[in-house]
Design a protein around this motif. Structure first.
Motif, short mmCIF file in Angstrom:
data_model
loop_
_atom_site.label_atom_id
_atom_site.label_comp_id
_atom_site.label_asym_id
_atom_site.label_seq_id
_atom_site.Cartn_x
_atom_site.Cartn_y
_atom_site.Cartn_z
N ALA A 85 0.96 -1.22 0.08
CA ALA A 85 0.00 -0.03 0.14
C ALA A 85 0.98 1.13 -0.11
O ALA A 85 0.48 2.24 -0.70
CB ALA A 85 -1.02 -0.27 1.30
N ILE A 86 1.98 1.20 0.76
CA ILE A 86 2.92 2.13 0.79
C ILE A 86 3.59 2.55 -0.50
O ILE A 86 3.61 3.51 -0.99
CB ILE A 86 4.11 2.06 1.96
N GLN A 87 4.00 1.59 -1.05
CA GLN A 87 4.67 1.40 -2.24
C GLN A 87 3.61 2.28 -3.55
O GLN A 87 4.04 2.92 -4.41
CB GLN A 87 5.23 0.07 -2.98
N LYS A 97 9.11 13.91 -8.40
CA LYS A 97 10.11 14.32 -7.73
C LYS A 97 10.05 14.38 -5.99
O LYS A 97 10.84 14.06 -5.61
CB LYS A 97 10.18 16.08 -8.06
N GLN A 98 8.49 14.61 -5.79
CA GLN A 98 8.47 14.30 -4.44
C GLN A 98 8.68 12.73 -3.89
O GLN A 98 9.10 12.37 -2.83
CB GLN A 98 6.91 14.30 -4.10
N ALA A 99 8.41 11.96 -4.71
CA ALA A 99 8.38 10.25 -4.50
C ALA A 99 10.02 10.07 -4.88
O ALA A 99 10.43 9.31 -3.66
CB ALA A 99 7.77 9.45 -5.70
N GLN A 100 10.74 10.53 -5.50
CA GLN A 100 12.20 10.56 -5.52
C GLN A 100 12.86 11.00 -4.18
O GLN A 100 13.56 10.14 -3.62
CB GLN A 100 12.67 10.95 -6.75
N LEU A 117 1.09 10.88 1.46
CA LEU A 117 1.01 9.42 1.64
C LEU A 117 0.15 9.23 2.90
O LEU A 117 -0.68 8.27 2.86
CB LEU A 117 2.41 8.99 2.38
N MET A 118 -0.12 10.05 3.76
CA MET A 118 -1.07 9.71 4.74
C MET A 118 -2.28 9.76 4.27
O MET A 118 -3.40 9.21 4.47
CB MET A 118 -0.89 10.95 5.87
N ASN A 178 -4.86 6.63 4.56
CA ASN A 178 -6.03 6.75 5.17
C ASN A 178 -7.26 6.48 4.26
O ASN A 178 -8.40 5.85 4.62
CB ASN A 178 -6.27 8.30 5.85
N GLN A 179 -6.84 6.74 2.94
CA GLN A 179 -8.18 6.27 2.00
C GLN A 179 -8.18 5.06 1.58
O GLN A 179 -9.14 4.13 1.41
CB GLN A 179 -8.10 7.31 0.76
N ASN A 180 -6.98 4.50 1.41
CA ASN A 180 -6.77 2.95 0.93
C ASN A 180 -6.40 1.94 1.68
O ASN A 180 -6.43 0.67 1.56
CB ASN A 180 -5.80 3.24 -0.31
N TRP A 181 -5.80 2.17 3.04
CA TRP A 181 -5.48 1.29 3.84
C TRP A 181 -6.07 1.15 5.22
O TRP A 181 -6.81 0.13 5.49
CB TRP A 181 -3.98 1.23 4.23
#
Length: 184
Positions: free
Chosen positions: A124-126, A135-138, A175-176, A180-183
């Motif tokens: 889920a985090i990935q 750029k944020q992900a990197q 990410l939060m 929160n929406q998907n996990w």
């Protein structure tokens, strides 16, 4: 034989404080941190012939120190032994705690699902990281997951430290929201 621009005679003056601050934030004990820095310098001297010059001298020493910190925790955790590891008490019992070995054999235990839940959470985090702007992900991956130093990330990506921390904050917020929406 030249040791690829290493200058061990100046390590203490140039890097001791930085390495100490790095170590003490990870082990929370000044004496242990001092020992780890000393061990780092000794290991650096012993493995100087392996230094290729691909990284800065300080970055190379930090990499050695990271391994020393990991070894420190492995050593103290191996001394404890499995029988001394306490688990938090389950809601199914009135006891205040259980030994790990007792929990493993407990048919009412939920701990067998932890590995599956951890794997699902990791996926889920990935998934959420992949939804962030590139750029944020990197930046988030380099700093938080890979543990790279701020200076190294800034140099690699051509950004300043303020920009890096803004991107990390935005990535964490994104990410939060995604988790929160998907996990959760």
């Amino acid at each position: 034989m030249e040791i690829n621009n290493l200058n061990p005679d100046k390590w203490v003056d140039l890097y001791a404080d930085y390495l100490f601050n790095y170590a003490v934030t990870r082990v929370s004990d000044a004496e242990i941190a001092k020992d780890l820095v000393q061990d780092t310098f000794i290991a650096g001297l012993k493995s100087a012939k392996n230094f290729k010059g691909d990284a800065a001298e300080r970055t190379w020493l930090i990499a050695i120190l990271k391994r020393k910190v990991i070894d420190h925790y492995r050593k103290i955790n191996s001394k404890k032994g499995k029988a001394e590891v306490r688990m938090s008490y389950s809601s199914q019992t009135d006891a205040e705690g259980d030994w790990l070995e007792e929990r493993i054999a407990d048919p009412n235990s939920n701990f067998e699902n932890d590995a599956l839940e951890n794997e699902e959470l990791g996926l889920a985090i990935q998934n959420c990281i992949s939804k962030l702007p590139k750029k944020q992900a990197q930046v988030f991956t380099m700093k938080t997951i890979e543990g790279m130093e701020t200076e190294d990330i800034c140099n690699a990506l051509g950004i300043n430290a303020s920009n890096l921390w803004v991107m990390i904050h935005r990535a964490r917020t994104g990410l939060m929201g995604c988790l929160n929406q998907n996990w959760f």
